[in-house]
Design an enzyme around this catalytic site. Sequence first.
Site, mmCIF file in Angstrom:
data_model
loop_
_atom_site.group_PDB
_atom_site.id
_atom_site.type_symbol
_atom_site.label_atom_id
_atom_site.label_comp_id
_atom_site.label_asym_id
_atom_site.label_seq_id
_atom_site.Cartn_x
_atom_site.Cartn_y
_atom_site.Cartn_z
ATOM 1 N N GLU A 198 -5.795 5.409 -3.668
ATOM 2 C CA GLU A 198 -5.399 4.680 -4.881
ATOM 3 C C GLU A 198 -6.450 3.665 -5.320
ATOM 4 O O GLU A 198 -6.678 3.485 -6.517
ATOM 5 C CB GLU A 198 -4.075 3.974 -4.635
ATOM 6 C CG GLU A 198 -3.544 3.265 -5.873
ATOM 7 C CD GLU A 198 -2.214 2.583 -5.622
ATOM 8 O OE1 GLU A 198 -1.832 1.741 -6.445
ATOM 9 O OE2 GLU A 198 -1.563 2.899 -4.615
ATOM 10 N N ASP A 199 -7.091 2.992 -4.356
ATOM 11 C CA ASP A 199 -7.930 1.842 -4.697
ATOM 12 C C ASP A 199 -9.429 2.047 -4.478
ATOM 13 O O ASP A 199 -10.212 1.124 -4.701
ATOM 14 C CB ASP A 199 -7.478 0.618 -3.883
ATOM 15 C CG ASP A 199 -6.070 0.177 -4.261
ATOM 16 O OD1 ASP A 199 -5.663 0.447 -5.403
ATOM 17 O OD2 ASP A 199 -5.384 -0.408 -3.415
#
Length: 718
Positions: free
Chosen positions: A76-77
């Site tokens: 996600e990051d």
Amino acid sequence: MIRITQILDKVSEYMPNVDLSLLQQAHIFAATAHEGQVRLSGEPYLSHPLSVAMILADMHWDLETIAAGLLHDTVEDTSATIEDIRESFGEGVSHIVDGVTKISKMDFATREDAQAESIRKMIVAMSKDIRVLSLKLADRLHNMRTLEYMKPHRRLAIARETLDIYAPLANRLGLYRIKVELEDLCLKYLHPEAYGQLEEGVRQHQTSSEEYVSLVVGMLEEMLKENNVEGRVNGRTKHYMSIYNKMREQKLTFDEIYDLIAFRIIVKSVRDCYAVFGFVHAKWHPVPGRIKDYISMPKENMYASLHTTVVGPGGERIEVQIRTEEMHRLAEFGVAAHWLYKEGQAGMKAKDAAKFTWLREIVDWQKETTDSQEFLSSLRYDLFSDELYVFTPSGDIKELPKDATPVDFAYQIHTQVGDHCKGAKVNGKLAQLDTKLKNGDSVEIITSPSRYPSRDWLKFVKTGKAISRIKHFIRTEERERSIALAREMLEKEGRKMGVNFVRALNDGRLETLAEEFSFSSVDELLSAVGYTRITPRKVLNRLLPKAEEEATVEPETEPVREEPTRTATDGVVIDGVDNVLVSYAQCCNPLPGEPIVGHISPTKGVRVHTAECPNVRNLEPERIINISWRVKSDHTYPGKILIKAKDAPGVLGRLGMLISEQGANIDAGSFKSQEDGTTRYDFTVMVRDLPHLLEVMGVLSREKEVLDVSRPNASRSG
């Protein structure tokens, strides 16, 4: 900041001699991926996945779960992908990471929709691998521990979601320690003043009660010794949320809470549990209604213990929990205690997997709920309701939410049992389907192939599965009816226009037409026609040759002065088909008791007029359909009355009283003084039918101050 060596040491305690290289590799991958990133607290971002992994190790999870904890934010990051995770760490780790990854690349109308869909995705993923939820709970727990760095409005939103969804899920998985800490942290941010008062009160109580705890522990240990029972005893203060809930529910102050301390006795066998239970009651008087046997009737999360509240030394109420070492292990580590760690055998123990049927049921009914917010609402109810235990005729136990009914029970047995539920017997006696079940009830469901879900069931069912299934059936039934109505209207209109609709349907031309109208299928197109969102003529025009289509211009719709004041779906029958969108024309305000006709409007559904309404003569004949009233005895309809009366004091109050005396209610009204010394009153009154309205008008006309009574713009006056 947690270090990887601490995690490795913790894992080695409960899995000695295991190869820890997977965790070391995951740590290096995460450290590289998150390099340069920081949290709102200013700490390196890596502190978060390390803390999550440590929480998972404290829960005694396996290597794949802890590795996923280290990697859970990389997709996600950072620039890492699920394929990277799968290639480096295998299918098991990548599946867990994918399950907790938010749907950040999809567009949603609101943040709430995005969050609801993320939770929905997680539920589906955890049904295949329960470790997905354990990781998400660990992630949420660390985020709650560091929530102080978020903006105030985000703190409140996250705390509310945690209390509504994640704490109950932790409870369902038997993760008691996670559930308790999540709830206490939620209380801290949702009700900070109450939390502060509880924190101070508990601190002072602990200081003053240390001697009391030692006294009771000593007495319980002596009791075990005297009866030759091997075991151990400890005492603890109850967590803040449970104290807060008790104070709120029973309207007590902190000083009025007497059972702040719970004592736990852990013994070797189930026989010892019941023996010690008897010893405790022989020593101290039990409090009526406070005995719970979760050994013979375990919770759905497999929690098992004996609970009792007794009047202990000094008249203090104390709670005593009695369990075996195995029960204690399950209570401490929840679902992780049911997981196999041996190489090649990773997964849920076969004998325990069946106990997680509640999760599969949630996944089953979520498939029938297309709206993520609706799914989330049902999930909240299922997770957050108090527990109720009832028996099948064969003696099996079913857990339901508080105030559940036989219909909820029927759907717990099987979807088909719920769909065809005709009646029920509770404790051997016939009972209404909306009967609220009680703990210990024995329930038998009576089914019939000819019975189907009713819309009325939605008024009393409590479980998400029942609500979802009933709504699904109603949507499907209404859609089928709308399609059947559309076929009938298109065939009838097609005969007038010289278009063979059945042939067009069979030769595939309607599939092309559906695409032109931006529908996904022919059934979707037909459903739109059935709900009068598209007129039959508009569809059939596309099936005419081009020159003929241009010559066949659809006439203007009826003149409408304003939007109808009411809509209904159950007031009339249209060609033998109901549940079609219906609206009522204001030009004539039709009421049961007078002949009516229907007009298919492109935007207002099937509009109902009186048969004598002057506007009907101006409407296209091909859009007029036969309809009739279907009136319920308790149903009322708005009728309009125009009154001309002398301008005198007290007239308005007298008119209102007369209308009320005839069993009618004023829904809306206005009045205006005229130059000739009279007042015009316009009332909308709720009546049963036309005779009821005429009865009201007759009484009003006999009032001495009233000069005239009529129905405004009606096809005929009363």
